[in-house]
Design an enzyme around this catalytic site. Structure first.
Site, PDB file in Angstrom:
ATOM      1  CD  GLN A  96      -2.880   1.108   2.430  1.00 25.41           C
ATOM      2  OE1 GLN A  96      -2.765   0.251   3.308  1.00 25.41           O
ATOM      3  NE2 GLN A  96      -3.816   2.030   2.442  1.00 25.41           N
ATOM      4  CG  HIS A 102      -6.822   2.829  -2.382  1.00 25.47           C
ATOM      5  ND1 HIS A 102      -6.017   3.239  -1.346  1.00 25.47           N
ATOM      6  CD2 HIS A 102      -6.015   2.177  -3.249  1.00 25.47           C
ATOM      7  CE1 HIS A 102      -4.771   2.871  -1.580  1.00 25.47           C
ATOM      8  NE2 HIS A 102      -4.744   2.206  -2.734  1.00 25.47           N
ATOM      9  CG  PHE A 103     -12.208  -1.766  -3.078  1.00 27.30           C
ATOM     10  CD1 PHE A 103     -11.796  -3.067  -2.816  1.00 27.30           C
ATOM     11  CD2 PHE A 103     -13.198  -1.216  -2.285  1.00 27.30           C
ATOM     12  CE1 PHE A 103     -12.355  -3.805  -1.780  1.00 27.30           C
ATOM     13  CE2 PHE A 103     -13.763  -1.942  -1.247  1.00 27.30           C
ATOM     14  CZ  PHE A 103     -13.348  -3.236  -0.989  1.00 27.30           C
ATOM     15  CG  HIS A 104      -5.865  -0.886  -6.778  1.00 22.96           C
ATOM     16  ND1 HIS A 104      -5.031   0.017  -7.402  1.00 22.96           N
ATOM     17  CD2 HIS A 104      -5.425  -0.960  -5.497  1.00 22.96           C
ATOM     18  CE1 HIS A 104      -4.131   0.456  -6.532  1.00 22.96           C
ATOM     19  NE2 HIS A 104      -4.346  -0.121  -5.361  1.00 22.96           N
TER      20      HIS A 104
HETATM   21  P1  AMP Z   1      -1.769   1.401  -3.238  1.00 24.98           P
HETATM   22  O1  AMP Z   1      -0.322   1.221  -3.549  1.00 24.98           O
HETATM   23  O2  AMP Z   1      -2.570   0.149  -3.189  1.00 24.98           O
HETATM   24  O3  AMP Z   1      -1.899   2.259  -1.991  1.00 24.98           O
HETATM   25  O4  AMP Z   1      -2.384   2.205  -4.449  1.00 24.98           O
HETATM   26  C1  AMP Z   1      -2.324   3.587  -4.563  1.00 24.98           C
HETATM   27  C2  AMP Z   1      -2.665   3.913  -5.971  1.00 24.98           C
HETATM   28  O5  AMP Z   1      -2.936   5.289  -6.027  1.00 24.98           O
HETATM   29  C3  AMP Z   1      -1.558   3.613  -6.972  1.00 24.98           C
HETATM   30  O6  AMP Z   1      -2.055   2.734  -7.970  1.00 24.98           O
HETATM   31  C4  AMP Z   1      -1.192   4.986  -7.509  1.00 24.98           C
HETATM   32  O7  AMP Z   1      -0.879   4.943  -8.876  1.00 24.98           O
HETATM   33  C5  AMP Z   1      -2.427   5.788  -7.244  1.00 24.98           C
HETATM   34  N1  AMP Z   1      -2.263   7.218  -7.061  1.00 24.98           N
HETATM   35  C6  AMP Z   1      -1.295   7.860  -6.355  1.00 24.98           C
HETATM   36  N2  AMP Z   1      -1.497   9.189  -6.382  1.00 24.98           N
HETATM   37  C7  AMP Z   1      -2.628   9.387  -7.104  1.00 24.98           C
HETATM   38  C8  AMP Z   1      -3.371  10.540  -7.509  1.00 24.98           C
HETATM   39  N3  AMP Z   1      -2.984  11.782  -7.160  1.00 24.98           N
HETATM   40  N4  AMP Z   1      -4.477  10.374  -8.253  1.00 24.98           N
HETATM   41  C9  AMP Z   1      -4.874   9.129  -8.633  1.00 24.98           C
HETATM   42  N5  AMP Z   1      -4.214   7.999  -8.289  1.00 24.98           N
HETATM   43  C10 AMP Z   1      -3.112   8.126  -7.534  1.00 24.98           C
END
Ligand code: AMP
Length: 153
Positions: A96, A102-104
């Site tokens: 993370q 958040h969900f992907h």
């Molecule tokens: P995680 O690593 O599971 O916490 O995922 C975080 C996600 O947020 C990653 O896929 C990033 O590419 C995405 N992310 C980071 N900053 C932003 C932003 N400003 N807007 C949209 N997505 C973002």
């Protein structure tokens, strides 16, 4: 986990940072991942300040799942694929990178997506993301009907 008010998703929720929105309701916001691993990579976040799954209230969990059903179906319809993948990380040890739950959502399979990119590695062109977001937004209404969140008028 103690919530970090300075994380980027908290800033997006406060309107201090931009996002390319595809859906919003009282409890959730969905927007394009700025470093998409595949075309159509979308995120759904609760408005509640929760760092991980273990911090999320039951009511926000329900709200997130309702939103994920609609947005994942809209992503499938917009990208012209029959399936989708939904996943999330809890804690930096699990990968993370943003400490707001958040969900992907990925169109199709995470395991055999052609040309899949690394996680949070490469920034996309915002203009290209906006084009994908437009397609997803156009299917939100139909998706809500298909997942039985609303009925046809
Ligand atoms: P995680 O690593 O599971 O916490 O995922 C975080 C996600 O947020 C990653 O896929 C990033 O590419 C995405 N992310 C980071 N900053 C932003 C932003 N400003 N807007 C949209 N997505 C973002």
């Amino acid at each position: 986990m103690k919530y970090d008010n300075a994380n980027i998703f908290a800033k997006i929720l406060r309107g201090e940072a931009p996002c390319i929105k595809v859906h919003e309701d009282d409890c959730t916001l969905a927007f394009m991942d700025i470093m998409p691993q595949v075309e159509g990579h979308t995120l759904v976040i609760p408005k509640e300040p929760a760092s991980s799954l273990f911090d999320l209230s039951d009511s926000a969990s329900l709200a997130c799942m309702r939103a994920v059903k609609i947005v994942a179906k809209a992503v499938e319809l917009a990208m012209g694929v029959k399936g989708s993948t939904v996943f999330q990380h809890n804690g930096k040890e699990a990968g993370q990178t943003v400490p707001h739950f958040h969900f992907h959502i990925f169109p199709g399979s995470i395991f055999n997506a052609s040309g899949i990119k690394g996680h949070a590695v490469e920034m996309a062109d915002p203009a290209e993301l906006e084009l994908v977001a437009e397609k997803i937004r156009a299917f939100i209404g139909e998706a809500a009907i298909q997942v039985h969140q609303v009925t046809k008028p």
